[in-house]
Design a protein around this motif. Sequence first.
Motif, PDB file in Angstrom:
ATOM      1  N   SER A 156       0.831  -1.201   0.000  1.00 43.94           N
ATOM      2  CA  SER A 156       0.000   0.000   0.000  1.00 43.94           C
ATOM      3  C   SER A 156       0.865   1.250   0.000  1.00 43.94           C
ATOM      4  O   SER A 156       1.997   1.246   0.491  1.00 43.94           O
ATOM      5  N   TYR A 157       0.323   2.308  -0.546  1.00 41.13           N
ATOM      6  CA  TYR A 157       1.027   3.586  -0.573  1.00 41.13           C
ATOM      7  C   TYR A 157       0.006   4.707  -0.668  1.00 41.13           C
ATOM      8  O   TYR A 157      -1.212   4.453  -0.759  1.00 41.13           O
ATOM      9  N   TYR A 158       0.487   5.946  -0.624  1.00 35.86           N
ATOM     10  CA  TYR A 158      -0.410   7.095  -0.621  1.00 35.86           C
ATOM     11  C   TYR A 158      -0.133   8.001  -1.824  1.00 35.86           C
ATOM     12  O   TYR A 158       1.006   8.135  -2.265  1.00 35.86           O
ATOM     13  N   VAL A 159      -1.212   8.606  -2.323  1.00 37.79           N
ATOM     14  CA  VAL A 159      -1.131   9.561  -3.430  1.00 37.79           C
ATOM     15  C   VAL A 159      -1.975  10.779  -3.084  1.00 37.79           C
ATOM     16  O   VAL A 159      -2.767  10.751  -2.131  1.00 37.79           O
ATOM     17  N   VAL A 208       7.179  11.910  -2.698  1.00 41.56           N
ATOM     18  CA  VAL A 208       6.968  10.841  -1.714  1.00 41.56           C
ATOM     19  C   VAL A 208       7.004   9.437  -2.318  1.00 41.56           C
ATOM     20  O   VAL A 208       6.903   8.445  -1.592  1.00 41.56           O
ATOM     21  N   GLN A 209       7.185   9.338  -3.614  1.00 43.56           N
ATOM     22  CA  GLN A 209       6.997   8.055  -4.290  1.00 43.56           C
ATOM     23  C   GLN A 209       7.823   6.907  -3.729  1.00 43.56           C
ATOM     24  O   GLN A 209       7.350   5.781  -3.659  1.00 43.56           O
ATOM     25  N   ASN A 210       9.042   7.171  -3.338  1.00 44.57           N
ATOM     26  CA  ASN A 210       9.915   6.082  -2.889  1.00 44.57           C
ATOM     27  C   ASN A 210      10.103   6.042  -1.374  1.00 44.57           C
ATOM     28  O   ASN A 210      11.036   5.406  -0.877  1.00 44.57           O
ATOM     29  N   LEU A 211       9.190   6.672  -0.657  1.00 40.69           N
ATOM     30  CA  LEU A 211       9.264   6.694   0.804  1.00 40.69           C
ATOM     31  C   LEU A 211       8.334   5.643   1.403  1.00 40.69           C
ATOM     32  O   LEU A 211       7.384   5.198   0.757  1.00 40.69           O
ATOM     33  N   PRO A 212       8.561   5.231   2.654  1.00 42.56           N
ATOM     34  CA  PRO A 212       7.630   4.328   3.331  1.00 42.56           C
ATOM     35  C   PRO A 212       6.233   4.951   3.405  1.00 42.56           C
ATOM     36  O   PRO A 212       6.089   6.178   3.472  1.00 42.56           O
ATOM     37  N   ALA A 213       5.213   4.119   3.421  1.00 48.62           N
ATOM     38  CA  ALA A 213       3.832   4.606   3.370  1.00 48.62           C
ATOM     39  C   ALA A 213       3.516   5.592   4.495  1.00 48.62           C
ATOM     40  O   ALA A 213       2.839   6.610   4.266  1.00 48.62           O
ATOM     41  N   ILE A 214       3.995   5.315   5.694  1.00 45.04           N
ATOM     42  CA  ILE A 214       3.685   6.207   6.813  1.00 45.04           C
ATOM     43  C   ILE A 214       4.276   7.594   6.605  1.00 45.04           C
ATOM     44  O   ILE A 214       3.684   8.613   6.962  1.00 45.04           O
ATOM     45  N   PHE A 245      -2.747  18.431   1.729  1.00 43.35           N
ATOM     46  CA  PHE A 245      -3.558  17.641   0.802  1.00 43.35           C
ATOM     47  C   PHE A 245      -4.097  16.391   1.489  1.00 43.35           C
ATOM     48  O   PHE A 245      -3.560  15.942   2.507  1.00 43.35           O
ATOM     49  N   GLU A 246      -5.155  15.837   0.928  1.00 37.68           N
ATOM     50  CA  GLU A 246      -5.704  14.589   1.447  1.00 37.68           C
ATOM     51  C   GLU A 246      -4.831  13.422   0.987  1.00 37.68           C
ATOM     52  O   GLU A 246      -4.539  13.285  -0.203  1.00 37.68           O
ATOM     53  N   ALA A 247      -4.409  12.575   1.919  1.00 34.98           N
ATOM     54  CA  ALA A 247      -3.600  11.403   1.597  1.00 34.98           C
ATOM     55  C   ALA A 247      -4.535  10.256   1.227  1.00 34.98           C
ATOM     56  O   ALA A 247      -5.282   9.748   2.068  1.00 34.98           O
ATOM     57  N   LEU A 248      -4.515   9.873  -0.038  1.00 39.03           N
ATOM     58  CA  LEU A 248      -5.414   8.839  -0.542  1.00 39.03           C
ATOM     59  C   LEU A 248      -4.680   7.500  -0.596  1.00 39.03           C
ATOM     60  O   LEU A 248      -3.672   7.358  -1.282  1.00 39.03           O
ATOM     61  N   SER A 249      -5.202   6.533   0.133  1.00 39.69           N
ATOM     62  CA  SER A 249      -4.574   5.216   0.197  1.00 39.69           C
ATOM     63  C   SER A 249      -4.923   4.394  -1.042  1.00 39.69           C
ATOM     64  O   SER A 249      -6.068   4.353  -1.478  1.00 39.69           O
ATOM     65  N   THR A 250      -3.920   3.749  -1.627  1.00 38.78           N
ATOM     66  CA  THR A 250      -4.135   2.845  -2.746  1.00 38.78           C
ATOM     67  C   THR A 250      -3.118   1.708  -2.634  1.00 38.78           C
ATOM     68  O   THR A 250      -2.333   1.669  -1.683  1.00 38.78           O
ATOM     69  N   SER A 251      -3.159   0.778  -3.567  1.00 42.64           N
ATOM     70  CA  SER A 251      -2.254  -0.368  -3.452  1.00 42.64           C
ATOM     71  C   SER A 251      -1.996  -0.996  -4.815  1.00 42.64           C
ATOM     72  O   SER A 251      -2.725  -0.743  -5.789  1.00 42.64           O
ATOM     73  N   ASN A 252      -0.952  -1.802  -4.885  1.00 42.68           N
ATOM     74  CA  ASN A 252      -0.644  -2.627  -6.047  1.00 42.68           C
ATOM     75  C   ASN A 252      -0.416  -4.051  -5.567  1.00 42.68           C
ATOM     76  O   ASN A 252       0.104  -4.261  -4.470  1.00 42.68           O
ATOM     77  N   GLU A 253      -0.804  -5.028  -6.382  1.00 44.93           N
ATOM     78  CA  GLU A 253      -0.526  -6.409  -6.050  1.00 44.93           C
ATOM     79  C   GLU A 253      -0.090  -7.152  -7.299  1.00 44.93           C
ATOM     80  O   GLU A 253      -0.405  -6.758  -8.411  1.00 44.93           O
ATOM     81  N   THR A 254       0.673  -8.200  -7.092  1.00 49.76           N
ATOM     82  CA  THR A 254       1.127  -9.009  -8.213  1.00 49.76           C
ATOM     83  C   THR A 254       0.841 -10.472  -7.908  1.00 49.76           C
ATOM     84  O   THR A 254       0.776 -10.875  -6.745  1.00 49.76           O
ATOM     85  N   ASP A 255       0.632 -11.272  -8.967  1.00 50.93           N
ATOM     86  CA  ASP A 255       0.166 -12.655  -8.809  1.00 50.93           C
ATOM     87  C   ASP A 255       1.100 -13.519  -7.970  1.00 50.93           C
ATOM     88  O   ASP A 255       0.675 -14.174  -7.026  1.00 50.93           O
ATOM     89  N   GLN A 283       4.889   8.872   3.549  1.00 51.70           N
ATOM     90  CA  GLN A 283       4.104   9.458   2.463  1.00 51.70           C
ATOM     91  C   GLN A 283       2.870  10.171   3.014  1.00 51.70           C
ATOM     92  O   GLN A 283       2.578  11.306   2.633  1.00 51.70           O
ATOM     93  N   LYS A 284       2.164   9.490   3.895  1.00 52.41           N
ATOM     94  CA  LYS A 284       0.936  10.056   4.466  1.00 52.41           C
ATOM     95  C   LYS A 284       1.225  11.342   5.224  1.00 52.41           C
ATOM     96  O   LYS A 284       0.529  12.356   5.068  1.00 52.41           O
ATOM     97  N   ARG A 285       2.265  11.309   6.030  1.00 52.14           N
ATOM     98  CA  ARG A 285       2.595  12.489   6.840  1.00 52.14           C
ATOM     99  C   ARG A 285       2.952  13.676   5.959  1.00 52.14           C
ATOM    100  O   ARG A 285       2.460  14.796   6.179  1.00 52.14           O
ATOM    101  N   ILE A 286       3.801  13.466   4.961  1.00 54.50           N
ATOM    102  CA  ILE A 286       4.256  14.563   4.100  1.00 54.50           C
ATOM    103  C   ILE A 286       3.098  15.138   3.291  1.00 54.50           C
ATOM    104  O   ILE A 286       2.968  16.359   3.136  1.00 54.50           O
ATOM    105  N   ILE A 287       2.241  14.265   2.781  1.00 51.34           N
ATOM    106  CA  ILE A 287       1.087  14.732   1.999  1.00 51.34           C
ATOM    107  C   ILE A 287       0.165  15.578   2.863  1.00 51.34           C
ATOM    108  O   ILE A 287      -0.278  16.671   2.459  1.00 51.34           O
ATOM    109  N   GLU A 288      -0.123  15.118   4.065  1.00 53.94           N
ATOM    110  CA  GLU A 288      -1.022  15.859   4.949  1.00 53.94           C
ATOM    111  C   GLU A 288      -0.375  17.153   5.433  1.00 53.94           C
ATOM    112  O   GLU A 288      -1.053  18.196   5.555  1.00 53.94           O
ATOM    113  N   ASP A 289       0.930  17.131   5.690  1.00 59.15           N
ATOM    114  CA  ASP A 289       1.632  18.353   6.096  1.00 59.15           C
ATOM    115  C   ASP A 289       1.619  19.390   4.988  1.00 59.15           C
ATOM    116  O   ASP A 289       1.676  20.607   5.257  1.00 59.15           O
ATOM    117  N   ALA A 290       1.554  18.920   3.717  1.00 57.93           N
ATOM    118  CA  ALA A 290       1.501  19.835   2.583  1.00 57.93           C
ATOM    119  C   ALA A 290       0.089  20.367   2.347  1.00 57.93           C
ATOM    120  O   ALA A 290      -0.127  21.189   1.448  1.00 57.93           O
TER     121      ALA A 290
END
Length: 205
Positions: free
Chosen positions: A81-84, A94-100, A111-121, A102-109
């Motif tokens: 999971s990560y935030y955008v 924030v792209q290459n930072l840990p999710a926590i 903006f709303e930190a939107l949680s999303t995710s990627n998965e692979t088979d 990412q959330k802090r930096i986005i909110e400090d800026a």
Amino acid sequence: MKIHKIYSHLNGEEYLMARRPALWVEIQSVIAKVDGLACKTKKSKEAKKFGATLYSPPALNKEFKDRFEECSPPWKKEEFSYYVCEDERTTRSVQNLPAIEQKRIIEDAGFEALSTSNETDFVKDRVAVEVQFGKYSFVAHDLYVKHLAFFAAGKIDVGVEILPMKSMSREMSSGPTFFEKDLSNILRQGRGIPGVPLVVIGVGP
């Protein structure tokens, strides 16, 4: 099933042969164990193929899943999971930072930190495998989003994409992708895109 063609992007195959030879052998062994003919169970309702018995993508996916899970240790689905946010500059930062973080930096800026995710088979020892018998757009998502996101996040070193050859997709319903088309799409982008080492495998019966 058998491997008909292999395309190595950014030395993906060479990496497997040098750094993960056992996994590369295992992937090839899994493909060889897949009983493609047993997955020819779909009765076509399309006008041009009406009544024909075609390969079933769900059956093929299950067959691959069973074979990968039989390995020791098994290949497993992985998700992260990560935030955008809406702001380009903040998202880039924030792209290459840990999710926590990412959330802090986005909110400090502001903006709303939107949680999303990627998965692979299937993931094992920093190698990701996607099996794709779906439509063209799904392969693009695998190559340019999934594999790239896992690579950029430092979770894998190489991605593997398993696709049907055109000779096989002719015996499927209209719409599935095929190796030759996606090879052309990758080559058209230039040598460095997508920016992740890949092995694209074309399979058939």
